[in-house]
Design a protein around this motif. Sequence first.
Motif, PDB file in Angstrom:
ATOM      1  N   ASP A 114      -1.103   9.086  16.193  1.00  0.00           N
ATOM      2  CA  ASP A 114      -1.781  10.325  16.583  1.00  0.00           C
ATOM      3  C   ASP A 114      -3.196  10.354  15.999  1.00  0.00           C
ATOM      4  N   SER A 115      -3.381   9.650  14.890  1.00  0.00           N
ATOM      5  CA  SER A 115      -4.714   9.482  14.314  1.00  0.00           C
ATOM      6  C   SER A 115      -5.219   8.074  14.624  1.00  0.00           C
ATOM      7  N   TRP A 116      -6.487   7.832  14.334  1.00  0.00           N
ATOM      8  CA  TRP A 116      -7.106   6.559  14.735  1.00  0.00           C
ATOM      9  C   TRP A 116      -6.550   5.386  13.946  1.00  0.00           C
ATOM     10  N   SER A 117      -6.287   4.306  14.644  1.00  0.00           N
ATOM     11  CA  SER A 117      -5.980   3.008  14.045  1.00  0.00           C
ATOM     12  C   SER A 117      -6.120   1.959  15.137  1.00  0.00           C
ATOM     13  N   ASP A 118      -6.843   0.875  14.830  1.00  0.00           N
ATOM     14  CA  ASP A 118      -7.028  -0.174  15.830  1.00  0.00           C
ATOM     15  C   ASP A 118      -6.118  -1.368  15.577  1.00  0.00           C
ATOM     16  N   TYR A 119      -5.158  -1.229  14.657  1.00  0.00           N
ATOM     17  CA  TYR A 119      -4.232  -2.315  14.361  1.00  0.00           C
ATOM     18  C   TYR A 119      -2.965  -2.193  15.200  1.00  0.00           C
ATOM     19  N   LEU A 120      -2.433  -3.358  15.578  1.00  0.00           N
ATOM     20  CA  LEU A 120      -1.113  -3.378  16.199  1.00  0.00           C
ATOM     21  C   LEU A 120      -0.060  -3.167  15.102  1.00  0.00           C
ATOM     22  N   PRO A 121       1.208  -2.973  15.474  1.00  0.00           N
ATOM     23  CA  PRO A 121       2.203  -2.555  14.474  1.00  0.00           C
ATOM     24  C   PRO A 121       2.528  -3.566  13.376  1.00  0.00           C
ATOM     25  N   GLY A 122       2.271  -4.880  13.610  1.00  0.00           N
ATOM     26  CA  GLY A 122       2.740  -5.896  12.674  1.00  0.00           C
ATOM     27  C   GLY A 122       2.409  -5.606  11.221  1.00  0.00           C
ATOM     28  N   TYR A 123       1.136  -5.392  10.924  1.00  0.00           N
ATOM     29  CA  TYR A 123       0.745  -5.185   9.534  1.00  0.00           C
ATOM     30  C   TYR A 123       1.068  -3.781   9.048  1.00  0.00           C
ATOM     31  N   LEU A 124       1.289  -2.865   9.963  1.00  0.00           N
ATOM     32  CA  LEU A 124       1.581  -1.489   9.568  1.00  0.00           C
ATOM     33  C   LEU A 124       2.930  -1.391   8.857  1.00  0.00           C
ATOM     34  N   TYR A 125       3.870  -2.243   9.229  1.00  0.00           N
ATOM     35  CA  TYR A 125       5.155  -2.267   8.517  1.00  0.00           C
ATOM     36  C   TYR A 125       4.949  -2.646   7.046  1.00  0.00           C
ATOM     37  N   ILE A 126       4.071  -3.616   6.823  1.00  0.00           N
ATOM     38  CA  ILE A 126       3.764  -4.033   5.451  1.00  0.00           C
ATOM     39  C   ILE A 126       3.068  -2.904   4.705  1.00  0.00           C
ATOM     40  N   LEU A 127       2.137  -2.208   5.385  1.00  0.00           N
ATOM     41  CA  LEU A 127       1.423  -1.110   4.741  1.00  0.00           C
ATOM     42  C   LEU A 127       2.362   0.025   4.353  1.00  0.00           C
ATOM     43  N   LYS A 128       3.354   0.291   5.179  1.00  0.00           N
ATOM     44  CA  LYS A 128       4.318   1.346   4.820  1.00  0.00           C
ATOM     45  C   LYS A 128       5.045   0.980   3.531  1.00  0.00           C
ATOM     46  N   PHE A 129       5.434  -0.294   3.419  1.00  0.00           N
ATOM     47  CA  PHE A 129       6.089  -0.749   2.188  1.00  0.00           C
ATOM     48  C   PHE A 129       5.145  -0.631   0.995  1.00  0.00           C
ATOM     49  N   LEU A 130       3.906  -1.041   1.174  1.00  0.00           N
ATOM     50  CA  LEU A 130       2.936  -0.954   0.082  1.00  0.00           C
ATOM     51  C   LEU A 130       2.683   0.487  -0.320  1.00  0.00           C
ATOM     52  N   GLY A 131       2.680   1.388   0.660  1.00  0.00           N
ATOM     53  CA  GLY A 131       2.494   2.802   0.363  1.00  0.00           C
ATOM     54  C   GLY A 131       3.610   3.339  -0.513  1.00  0.00           C
ATOM     55  N   GLY A 132       4.832   2.896  -0.251  1.00  0.00           N
ATOM     56  CA  GLY A 132       5.955   3.315  -1.082  1.00  0.00           C
ATOM     57  C   GLY A 132       5.840   2.768  -2.489  1.00  0.00           C
ATOM     58  N   VAL A 133       5.447   1.516  -2.614  1.00  0.00           N
ATOM     59  CA  VAL A 133       5.257   0.912  -3.935  1.00  0.00           C
ATOM     60  C   VAL A 133       4.134   1.617  -4.678  1.00  0.00           C
ATOM     61  N   ASN A 134       3.070   1.935  -3.967  1.00  0.00           N
ATOM     62  CA  ASN A 134       1.904   2.565  -4.583  1.00  0.00           C
ATOM     63  C   ASN A 134       2.243   3.914  -5.198  1.00  0.00           C
ATOM     64  N   SER A 135       3.110   4.646  -4.547  1.00  0.00           N
ATOM     65  CA  SER A 135       3.435   5.990  -5.028  1.00  0.00           C
ATOM     66  C   SER A 135       4.457   5.993  -6.154  1.00  0.00           C
ATOM     67  N   SER A 136       5.145   4.874  -6.384  1.00  0.00           N
ATOM     68  CA  SER A 136       6.215   4.883  -7.374  1.00  0.00           C
ATOM     69  C   SER A 136       6.014   3.914  -8.533  1.00  0.00           C
ATOM     70  N   TRP A 137       5.257   2.817  -8.336  1.00  0.00           N
ATOM     71  CA  TRP A 137       5.163   1.796  -9.372  1.00  0.00           C
ATOM     72  C   TRP A 137       3.870   1.849 -10.178  1.00  0.00           C
ATOM     73  N   GLY A 138       2.843   2.469  -9.652  1.00  0.00           N
ATOM     74  CA  GLY A 138       1.593   2.608 -10.394  1.00  0.00           C
ATOM     75  C   GLY A 138       0.784   1.326 -10.526  1.00  0.00           C
ATOM     76  N   ILE A 139       0.966   0.354  -9.627  1.00  0.00           N
ATOM     77  CA  ILE A 139       0.172  -0.879  -9.649  1.00  0.00           C
ATOM     78  C   ILE A 139      -1.251  -0.535  -9.200  1.00  0.00           C
ATOM     79  N   PRO A 140      -2.290  -1.127  -9.846  1.00  0.00           N
ATOM     80  CA  PRO A 140      -3.662  -0.870  -9.393  1.00  0.00           C
ATOM     81  C   PRO A 140      -3.793  -1.105  -7.895  1.00  0.00           C
ATOM     82  N   LYS A 141      -4.416  -0.162  -7.196  1.00  0.00           N
ATOM     83  CA  LYS A 141      -4.451  -0.211  -5.734  1.00  0.00           C
ATOM     84  C   LYS A 141      -5.126  -1.461  -5.211  1.00  0.00           C
ATOM     85  N   GLU A 142      -6.219  -1.895  -5.873  1.00  0.00           N
ATOM     86  CA  GLU A 142      -6.918  -3.078  -5.385  1.00  0.00           C
ATOM     87  C   GLU A 142      -6.007  -4.298  -5.415  1.00  0.00           C
TER      88      GLU A 142
END
Length: 801
Positions: free
Chosen positions: A49-77
Amino acid sequence: MYLPVFLILLVGFLLRIFLSVFGTLELDVNTFIVWAGRLNEVGFTNFYDSWSDYLPGYLYILKFLGGVNSSWGIPKEVLFKFPGILADILTGWLIFEIVKKLKNRKAGLIATSLYIFNPAILANSTLWGQIDSLTSFLSLAVIWLLSINPYLSAAVFSLGVLVKPQAIFIAPVIFLMLFKKKVSFRKYFSYGVVFLSVFLTGFIPFNSSTNLISFILGRLSLSANQYPFTSVNAFNFWGLFGFWKNDNTLFFAIGTLLSFGLPLLFMRKLKDKKGWEYISLTFSFLTSFLFFTRMHERHLLPIFAPLAISASSTPFFWLPYFVLSATYTLNLYFSFIWITRDFAEAFSSSFIELLVIINLMTAGLFVWISLSKKTFGEFIGRFKSFKLKRATRKLILPEIKLDKNIKKVFLISILVFAFFSRIFALGSPPKEYFDEVYHAFTAKRVLAGDPKAWEWWNTPPEGFAYEWTHPPFAKLAMAGGMKIFGENAFGWRIPGALLGVLSVYLVYLIAKEITKGIAKDSDITGILAAGIFSLDGLFLVMSRIGMNDIYMLTFGLLALYLFLKERQFLSAFSFGLAISSKWSAIYFLPIFALAHFVFRKKAKAIYLWFIAIPLIVYLLTYLPMFLTGHNLDTFIGVQKQMWWYHTRLKAVHAYTSPWWTWPLTLRPVYLYTSEEVGNMVSRIYAIGNPAVFWGGALSIFSIAYLAVKRKIKILGFIVFSYLVLFTLWAVSPRIMFLYHYLPALPFLSIALAIVLRRHIKIIPWFFVASFILFIYFFPHWVGLNIPLWLDRSYYLFPSWR
């Protein structure tokens, strides 16, 4: 797993994690972070519904990274660069597995190492933070799996396209591989069914409409038309006509035809050449980058893995590998500057056109090597025969017969001269001058155990600054000098002065070692080079000031000498001290690499010391920082600040000078000047000895000519070492000064020594003239109080004032 390749991959992984906090293109990485957050907030169905020019392949990985980011506190970079980093390591492993079967384990180790530690690969995933490494890994895996399990290959191919549509360019290679296997139409059909099934399934969770096909076509159209330009900063054919030019149907059709048609024609010519599928994979990606429209600067990356594999069987391919690695790195640098600095152009249009032409010519070279019927062994045989015919023309420097004791007297005299010229009035001026207000001031605070010495955010006393823009080893050494000799100017300057004397001795040792092949009495060349070096003014000035340049130079030279003597652990340790003094010590690495081939060193696993040991030494130099209560966050923060300072700082200075003016010493640098009292003045001026600078510059041209004419690799090595230690500053975005030329002076001195050896009669005249100039300029170099009339006599040219 085979232990050596495991160690290579482990060191490569740790290096990437260490470097991942630097060079981030925040625009791209922050986009990934936002998408990851949105995926975890609204789920797959509502994501588009919002802008994104990526196909779904990498978005699955990003969803996983988003979950890790919110719970593990690893530096985002680190976290959001991790997929690209992991893909690099997996690609390295796959290269080893493929080359091991095509050639042997040793070739696999070489190919893997040259891929894992290729700056072009590091620049994309580890620094920039992009994911083209996933395309590289998945594409390579598709070709590898095709002979093992075609249906798994089809699934991976589909995943590759879902991650990056660029993966579709490997389709001609897949088609021809299946064709050569003479598979039935049913297997072609089955391969396509698996591909489409995985592809369609990847879109299903994201589909928010009733028509899946319409949804997919819409996403594909948006992705393809996001950048409707011929070249998006890519150094390719379309880049010859400028970047960001509007694409049209004709251009797109030409690009498509060439990108798919040329690989098919090329592969037909290859026939059954061993490893043809990896040569073809390289050509497919290379052709698409050069001729397909809408290409970005990053899209050349997938060629390097199959090209490294191809080079394991046909070493000629290493030439296009290294050339394209260099142009690709420059392309990334150009785009990085363009994006982060308000569309500033790092290179002129003519230089960009030159790089594009180099890419196109390298592609032609790649085709010629691929289709050549001569084997590498046949060529080497002819080359060796050629070398034997030319052996009688090899340059041998005229012999100078001197007693061993006389040689010792000369060498000791030079070292004593270097010592006393450096410690004479070393404590004057008694206060900090020039950049000592940063380096020496911070060294004092380190000696006092002040935590502020390591903190970039503090406000220093007026007229001073905390020096955090360079690694700390030089400041630690200055603190050690003050611990022994007192907290005074002599104390913070004496370590550098002593290292200056050591540098003279190292020039003797290096010149003696590398000229053994062209002179029976190479120690005389060493004595001449050391004498020349000791008479230079810029070297003298930089040995007497509390800055870090002499530390980087001395330990860089020590590392090179130890490398030549095959003391690799100690060499790596010394290189660690050099890089812990100043990052530009990295310029010595190409010299080590060339020395390996010129002086016929054997490739050894112990070379891995150059990855592990310098990193350990670098970390250990920050131990005093950790002992003052700072943690890893401060360490990472200061590395980021250093990177920012040297890549983004916009500053001006009256005495800056471009790199190409340094050999002519056109713009020296005032380091210190006193008040004029009674027609007397004291100044310290960073300027070279004209006899050394200008005579050395002519000598470089002379031995470069001899190196080419007589095929003498040793002379080529000297010229290369000289050039690499200062011409690489041409791509530096920061302001530069004459003293950045300092590391090149040892090789300038060696070149001049060789020329003097070839013209023995002028040796005494040169040294007499150089010594007279040394005495004349000495007050100007060390800050003696002199009459104004003498001071005015030094400014022979307007730019010298």
